[in-house]
Design a protein around this motif. Structure first.
Motif, short mmCIF file in Angstrom:
data_model
loop_
_atom_site.label_atom_id
_atom_site.label_comp_id
_atom_site.label_asym_id
_atom_site.label_seq_id
_atom_site.Cartn_x
_atom_site.Cartn_y
_atom_site.Cartn_z
N PRO A 40 5.39 10.27 7.62
CA PRO A 40 4.26 10.11 7.49
C PRO A 40 3.85 11.25 8.39
O PRO A 40 2.93 11.04 9.58
CB PRO A 40 4.53 8.68 8.86
N LEU A 41 3.44 12.19 7.32
CA LEU A 41 3.17 13.47 7.97
C LEU A 41 1.42 13.58 8.16
O LEU A 41 1.47 14.62 8.89
CB LEU A 41 3.76 14.31 6.60
N GLN A 42 1.28 12.89 7.55
CA GLN A 42 -0.55 12.49 7.83
C GLN A 42 -0.84 12.11 9.50
O GLN A 42 -1.90 12.31 9.93
CB GLN A 42 -0.84 11.31 6.62
N HIS A 43 0.59 11.19 10.08
CA HIS A 43 0.42 10.99 11.25
C HIS A 43 0.46 12.37 12.09
O HIS A 43 1.52 11.70 13.27
CB HIS A 43 1.00 9.76 11.41
N PHE A 44 1.95 13.21 11.51
CA PHE A 44 2.43 14.20 12.85
C PHE A 44 1.59 14.85 14.17
O PHE A 44 2.65 14.12 15.19
CB PHE A 44 2.12 14.95 11.46
N HIS B 269 1.30 -1.11 -0.33
CA HIS B 269 -0.18 -0.11 -0.15
C HIS B 269 1.09 1.11 -0.09
O HIS B 269 1.40 1.00 0.36
CB HIS B 269 -1.04 0.15 1.19
N ARG B 270 0.09 2.17 -0.42
CA ARG B 270 0.66 3.18 -0.25
C ARG B 270 1.51 4.57 0.70
O ARG B 270 1.14 4.35 1.76
CB ARG B 270 0.60 4.10 -1.61
N VAL B 271 2.65 3.66 0.64
CA VAL B 271 3.55 4.90 2.22
C VAL B 271 3.87 6.45 1.88
O VAL B 271 4.18 6.60 1.17
CB VAL B 271 4.61 4.18 2.79
N SER C 71 4.84 13.76 0.40
CA SER C 71 5.21 12.63 0.83
C SER C 71 5.02 11.09 0.87
O SER C 71 5.60 10.57 1.03
CB SER C 71 5.69 12.95 2.57
N LEU C 72 3.60 11.22 -0.23
CA LEU C 72 3.33 9.78 -0.57
C LEU C 72 4.09 9.63 -1.36
O LEU C 72 4.29 10.50 -2.77
CB LEU C 72 1.39 9.87 -1.04
N GLN C 73 4.60 7.97 -1.43
CA GLN C 73 4.98 8.02 -2.35
C GLN C 73 4.65 6.81 -3.31
O GLN C 73 3.82 6.47 -3.16
CB GLN C 73 6.48 6.56 -0.68
N GLY C 74 4.89 6.33 -4.18
CA GLY C 74 4.68 5.72 -5.94
C GLY C 74 4.63 4.61 -5.18
O GLY C 74 4.85 3.77 -4.66
#
Length: 288
Positions: free
Chosen positions: A222-226, A216-218, A279-282
């Motif tokens: 993990p700025l979404q959980h900052f 799954h894309r990471v 920050s979302l990786q491919g």
């Protein structure tokens, strides 16, 4: 078997298929679902599947693991994230190793899979295509190769990761499960490992089985959980006297989001929506 679910029905379907393909079935699968409705389960399951609802807008990971462990009836607690496909010998090895060393905590080898839209099932059998899975998986470069290894002691308890670990229910109970003050992403597993260490429980690599991590894309970092990471890192520091998740905190500091020293972690600013998106990786990135 214990797992946590929020969304990811396709991943859950693969986990279920992996359990149905075991050389020895688990007694039960306990699912702690952090969503209003439980995930769909096939009707013809060869073992019991029991659900417990753990509400919470922010990921209540510690609370969900505790709820699953409390509901479990067996002596072996094998915790496996919903995005994993257990290799066919996972349940057998979990039972064997806990019977031999009750106060141990065991980490199986993990093979990381690439993105694959069509999934990993054999259309003819309805079971995971373990040949394709094994050929396609890649061990994390920072983890040891456990080929030919039965059990090997791990020197540092910080290796514990909630993706996949196995222990006796008495070992879990001896430290009171996970600390539910950790809310959202990060910190609860490292805290749990510290308490296991204090209780005298050893940590071991477990050979003879592989858990396959579905892609799954990471976000890196993990700025979404900052905010959760900051709160949980501070909680850990107050409790244990040092920092956890330093790999993420260092990256936050490099971005100018925080400052940190040996005793204080200060938020400078929140990440922007654009920074979170970037920050979302491919699909080519397997490891975070």
């Amino acid at each position: 078997m214990l797992t946590l679910v929020r969304g990811r029905q396709s991943h859950f379907d693969h986990l279920i298929a992996g359990l149905r393909a075991q050389v020895a079935f688990p007694e039960e699968l306990i699912v702690a679902h952090m969503q209003d409705e439980p995930p769909a389960v096939p009707k013809d399951m060869p073992f019991a599947v029991r659900m417990v609802h753990v509400p919470g807008e922010r990921l209540p990971l510690a609370k969900a693991r505790n709820a699953a462990a409390q509901l479990a009836s067996g002596e072996v607690l094998a915790l496996l994230d919903v995005d994993c496909i257990p290799g066919p010998h996972f349940v057998r090895r979990a039972s064997e190793v806990v019977a031999e060393t009750e106060m141990g905590v065991f980490l199986p080898e993990v093979g990381y899979l690439p993105a694959r839209r069509e999934g990993w099932m054999n259309s003819a059998t309805g079971m995971p295509d373990f040949g394709l899975i094994a050929r396609s998986s890649q061990r994390h470069p920072a983890k040891p190769d456990l080929a030919g290894v039965s059990v090997a002691r791990i020197s540092g308890h910080r290796e514990l990761w909630g993706l996949a670990f196995i222990l006796h229910r008495q070992t879990w109970a001896s430290v009171g499960g996970m600390d539910e003050h950790y809310i959202g992403y990060g910190g609860e597993e490292t805290d749990f490992a510290q308490r296991l260490k204090q209780a005298g429980s050893g940590l071991f690599w477990l050979g003879g089985t592989v858990c396959y991590h579905q892609h799954h894309r990471v976000h890196v970092p993990p700025l979404q959980h900052f905010d959760a990471i900051l709160e949980n890192a501070r909680r850990y520091r107050r409790k244990w006297g040092d920092w956890c998740m330093t790999y993420w905190l260092d990256q936050f500091e490099e971005m100018g989001l925080v400052t940190r020293n040996s005793i204080a972690l200060t938020k400078v600013r929140a990440p922007t929506e654009d920074e979170i998106a970037q920050s979302l990786q491919g699909d080519d990135v397997r490891f975070s």
